[in-house]
Design an enzyme around this catalytic site. Structure first.
Site, short mmCIF file in Angstrom:
data_model
loop_
_atom_site.label_atom_id
_atom_site.label_comp_id
_atom_site.label_asym_id
_atom_site.label_seq_id
_atom_site.Cartn_x
_atom_site.Cartn_y
_atom_site.Cartn_z
N ASP A 103 39.29 81.30 59.74
CA ASP A 103 39.21 80.92 61.14
C ASP A 103 37.80 81.20 61.68
OD1 ASP A 103 40.98 80.09 63.59
OD2 ASP A 103 40.04 81.95 64.26
N HIS A 144 48.06 77.59 59.30
CA HIS A 144 46.70 78.05 59.59
C HIS A 144 46.45 79.46 59.07
CE1 HIS A 144 42.89 78.38 61.67
NE2 HIS A 144 43.29 79.48 62.24
#
Length: 294
Positions: A98, A271
């Site tokens: 991320d 994610h």
């Protein structure tokens, strides 16, 4: 956890595991997490690496300098290099997810002499990400939350609703609830630290990435259609294909921007792939690292 003062002027909480004489592996988390992103990887790779996993500036109990300008990419890359210097790591393996991946892409471009191997987990390459925000409607739609996170009034609204409701409404729906079971209070504890919410959001506010509104056509940044330097560091990209924020377009053309790229798609993870599919991530890393021994 240890407290590490850096030459950049901030102090970070850092988890350190493994023997100091082993090859160094630095792990960078993203939003809205902490070093705990890597809890499954630290346990695995401390067997033969010196693993260093900081809470980055603005997060948890690490320092939270005031002002959006304190969270620019240059400042955070400088933290990374200062952290490596603190531990005497001339060369190291960099693992990132991320926002940590945004730092890692830039660090690999600027410091290929220091970064021996790069592992990216669900973090878009800056060129592909910026281009997709103009050219791919699905990605633009999926990134509208960034515009909300940049709103200076967001903290007041979160405070009014309560962090518990913010967690349940904005974070929990996007993760594998089974994988995050039992972690809720740890997240809330980190988010409740003084200045943490603003520090975390300031990463979005300091970013130069342009996120157009769905009905907007701003001037196209010239750099996204010109030549872009390639990543010289051997790179493994691990991608949870159920990511709701980052569309598969982030993988299109990626190998052309990396001299030595390996891409592993994990179909049944989203994610937060490091802890949604830890066994698959660790296996992919083990197999790839074996091909590039230090």
């Amino acid at each position: 956890m240890i407290r590490v003062p850096l030459s950049t002027g901030v102090e970070l909480d850092v988890e350190v595991a493994g023997e100091a004489g082993n090859p160094v592996m630095i792990c960078l988390h993203g939003f809205p997490e902490s070093h705990r992103t890597w809890r499954h990887q630290v346990a695995e790779f401390a067997r033969d690496h010196h693993v260093i996993a900081p809470d980055q500036r603005g997060y948890a109990r690490s320092d939270k300098p005031a002002g959006v300008e304190a969270y620019t990419a240059d400042r955070i890359v400088a933290d990374l290099m200062a952290l490596a210097d603190h531990f005497g790591a001339e060369r190291f393996t960099l693992v990132a997810h991320d926002w940590g991946g945004a730092v890692a892409w830039l660090a690999a471009l600027r410091h290929p002499d220091r970064i021996a191997r790069l592992v990216i987990c669900n973090a878009p390459h800056p060129l592909i990400f910026q281009r997709s925000l103009f050219d791919d409607p699905l990605q633009r739609a999926g990134s509208q939350y960034i515009r909300s996170f940049r709103d200076p009034g967001l903290e007041a609204r979160i405070e009014a609703m309560g962090l518990d409701r913010f967690f349940d409404g904005s974070f929990a729906p996007h993760v594998d609830t089974a994988a995050v079971a039992g972690e809720r209070e740890a997240y809330l504890d980190e988010w409740r630290q003084p200045g943490a919410l603003t520090g975390m959001l300031n990463w979005y506010r300091a970013s130069q990435i342009v996120v157009p509104a769905m009905d907007e056509e701003p001037e196209r940044p010239g750099w996204i259609d010109g030549p872009f330097p390639s990543i010289k560091v051997p790179t493994l990209v691990i991608w949870g294909m159920r990511d709701k924020a980052l569309q598969p377009v982030q993988l299109e053309g990626l190998d052309a921007l990396i001299d030595d790229a390996t891409i592993v798609r994990i179909e049944d993870a989203g994610h937060f792939v490091p802890w949604e599919a830890p066994e698959a991530v660790n296996t992919a890393m083990r197999e790839w690292l074996a091909k590039y021994p230090l």
